[in-house]
Structures are given as C-alpha cells and as structure tokens.
Design a protein around this motif. Structure first.
Motif, PDB file in Angstrom:
ATOM      1  N   ALA A 179       3.910   4.437  -2.611  1.00  0.00           N
ATOM      2  CA  ALA A 179       3.428   5.722  -2.087  1.00  0.00           C
ATOM      3  C   ALA A 179       2.442   6.366  -3.047  1.00  0.00           C
ATOM      4  N   ARG A 180       2.641   6.140  -4.349  1.00  0.00           N
ATOM      5  CA  ARG A 180       1.762   6.746  -5.356  1.00  0.00           C
ATOM      6  C   ARG A 180       0.484   5.944  -5.576  1.00  0.00           C
ATOM      7  N   LYS A 181       0.615   4.613  -5.574  1.00  0.00           N
ATOM      8  CA  LYS A 181      -0.515   3.781  -6.003  1.00  0.00           C
ATOM      9  C   LYS A 181      -1.153   2.952  -4.888  1.00  0.00           C
ATOM     10  N   GLY A 182      -0.538   2.914  -3.729  1.00  0.00           N
ATOM     11  CA  GLY A 182      -1.098   2.122  -2.648  1.00  0.00           C
ATOM     12  C   GLY A 182      -0.586   0.693  -2.637  1.00  0.00           C
ATOM     13  N   ILE A 183      -0.958  -0.036  -1.587  1.00  0.00           N
ATOM     14  CA  ILE A 183      -0.463  -1.389  -1.379  1.00  0.00           C
ATOM     15  C   ILE A 183      -1.577  -2.396  -1.653  1.00  0.00           C
TER      16      ILE A 183
END
Length: 300
Positions: A179-183
C-alpha cells in the motif's frame, strides 16, 4: 569352547559404538537416554574385559586408539542389528505406536512437518515424535533415526527415498508495504523497492533471486537494505513490512492464509522438485514409519 557374551559387555559395546560415532560421551548418552557417567562406566568396564584401550581421552576430544578404530565398525554393526531386531518386532503390531525419530532442517520442520505431525498424532496418539532440527546432515543409521526430510540434491545411497510435491520460490510482501510502495510488475522493478535478502551462514554469500522469464531462468541480486542469515528472519522481516523478500512457498503459506503476506511477481516464480523424504531399508516394514510416510505424502 567359545566364551558367552554377557549382558554388561553388550551394553558396553552399544555405548562404545554410539560414543565413537557421535564423538562424545555426552552425545552418546543423549541418544541412548542415559547419563554420560553410565556411558563412561560401560566403556571402562568393556575396556577391562577386552584388555585394550578403546579411546584416547582429553578434556576436549575423544579419539580412537588403533584397537578402538579396528573394533568400532564391528560394534556399530552390532548396534544396527539390535535396532533392526526392534524394528522387526514393531512391524508385527497392527497399529502405529512407539517413538518416531525424524530429522529435518529448521524451515522444513517448522513449516512443512509441523502440520503433518499434528494431524498424524491426532490419528495415532500412541506414537511419540522426536523431531530433530538442524542444517547439518546427520546419519540415519548412526543416530538411530527413522526418517529424514531434506531439501536439495542428494548423493546416491542405499536409503529408500520419495520426492515430495513441488514447491515455488516466489517474492512476497506485506499488504502494508505494498500500500505504501506499490506493486512491482517485473523483476527489474525491484530496484525501486526495499528488499530483504538472505546471506548463507555457510559461505557468507548473498542469495541470488531466481526468476522464470519465458523459457529461461535468470537470477538477480537486488540492492537490499536489510540482509539476514536465516530464511525464517526473511519471512519475519517481510511480514513486518520491511520490504519484498523471496521465500519458499511452503514457508509463506501460513502467512498468506492469515493475509499477512501477498505474493508478488507470481508469474516469474520458479518451481523446485527437490524436497525428499528418506528412510533406511530396515524401516521398510515398520508400521509407524509407513503410516507417517503416507500422511506426509498426502499432506505435501
């Protein structure tokens, strides 16, 4: 007329065989469930009866004398024969019972064997489990083990074996981290992410992450801000939100079920077929070993 062998000499030979194989009285005592002093007294009595010294003892080591080295293999055969007699007797029982001694590495024991052992004990409450976890390769015969589960390529041996189900090496991250850094969508995206990597204790080398790309397998060494020296620590760090890590699917499965981990780069995961259960020929007809093997193969 041949001299008849007495009970004390038999116990002395068993103590000698085990102490010689394990390298200490303490280890021999632990494997035979007696005290170190009992091992020492049995061997001293055997030496008096035979009229030879079997070991050269110091405060830190236990080494064979010339006579001891010559006699050890014969004593070891006696111990193996005694254990085989016990296994034959056990095979006459209809239901699994008694002690089952298993060896495995720590990750295999914690994540793969624990649920199988729990289910097995529910079906066979008369069986007691002695699970020994170590990354060191042990001798099933010398340590009196019933079976072992190992990962990796195994050397040829007289042991019976069965490959277990395949598993995957895949990347994982916590929901909070993603959620913080992306996938990430491809392995090259890892350069923009925090990663947790493993350093092998045996060599000090960093683990290179394998990925399946098309019909090839490539490996990369991500720039990791956190490096640990056990695979259990990788999983713990990743579940805590420290970054993306690569782990075995059987280790990640319980955390995925609890929604503490999410697989990433799943399309690039590599499959391995190298978890093997091995057991001695002497355990072939043992009902407890047979029942556990059936449960292990079913559960894996």
């Amino acid at each position: 007329m041949k001299e008849q062998i007495g009970f004390e000499r038999l116990t002395g030979l068993i103590a000698f065989a085990r102490a010689g194989s394990l390298g200490s009285y303490t280890a021999a005592a632990r494997s035979l469930s007696v005290s170190p002093s009992a091992i020492s007294k049995s061997i001293q009595r055997l030496e008096r009866q035979l009229g030879v010294s079997l070991f050269t003892r110091t405060t830190r080591s236990l080494t064979f004398t010339t006579e001891g080295r010559d006699l050890h293999e014969r004593a070891l055969k006696l111990l193996r024969d005694a254990e085989e007699i016990g296994q034959i007797a056990k095979s006459a029982r209809a239901e699994p019972a008694g002690a089952l001694k298993i060896a495995a590495s720590l990750p295999i024991g914690l994540y793969l064997l624990t649920p199988v052992i729990t289910q097995f004990r529910q079906h066979y409450p008369d069986v007691t489990i002695d699970l020994r976890l170590s990354d060191h390769i042990v001798s099933l015969a010398e340590d009196g083990l019933d079976l072992a589960v190992r990962i990796g390529d195994l050397p040829d041996s007289a042991l019976l074996s069965r490959r277990l189900a395949p598993w995957q090496l895949c990347c994982y991250a916590s929901p909070d981290y993603l959620a913080r850094k992306g996938i990430p969508h491809q392995p090259d995206d890892l350069i923009n992410h925090d990663t947790v990597n493993l350093r092998y204790q045996s060599t000090g080398q960093l683990f290179r992450w394998p990925f399946s790309v098309g019909e090839k397998e490539i490996d990369i060494l991500p720039p990791s801000s956190i490096v640990v020296d056990t695979s259990e620590a990788v999983i713990a760090m990743v579940a805590a939100g420290a970054g993306i890590g690569m782990a075995a699917s059987f280790m990640a499965a319980p955390l995925i079920a609890r929604k503490a981990l999410i697989p990433v780069l799943l399309d690039f995961a590599v499959e391995r077929h190298n978890i093997t259960v091995i057991w001695p020929e002497s355990r072939r007809t043992n009902p407890t070993v047979r029942a556990f093997l059936d449960k292990l193969i079913e559960g894996c």
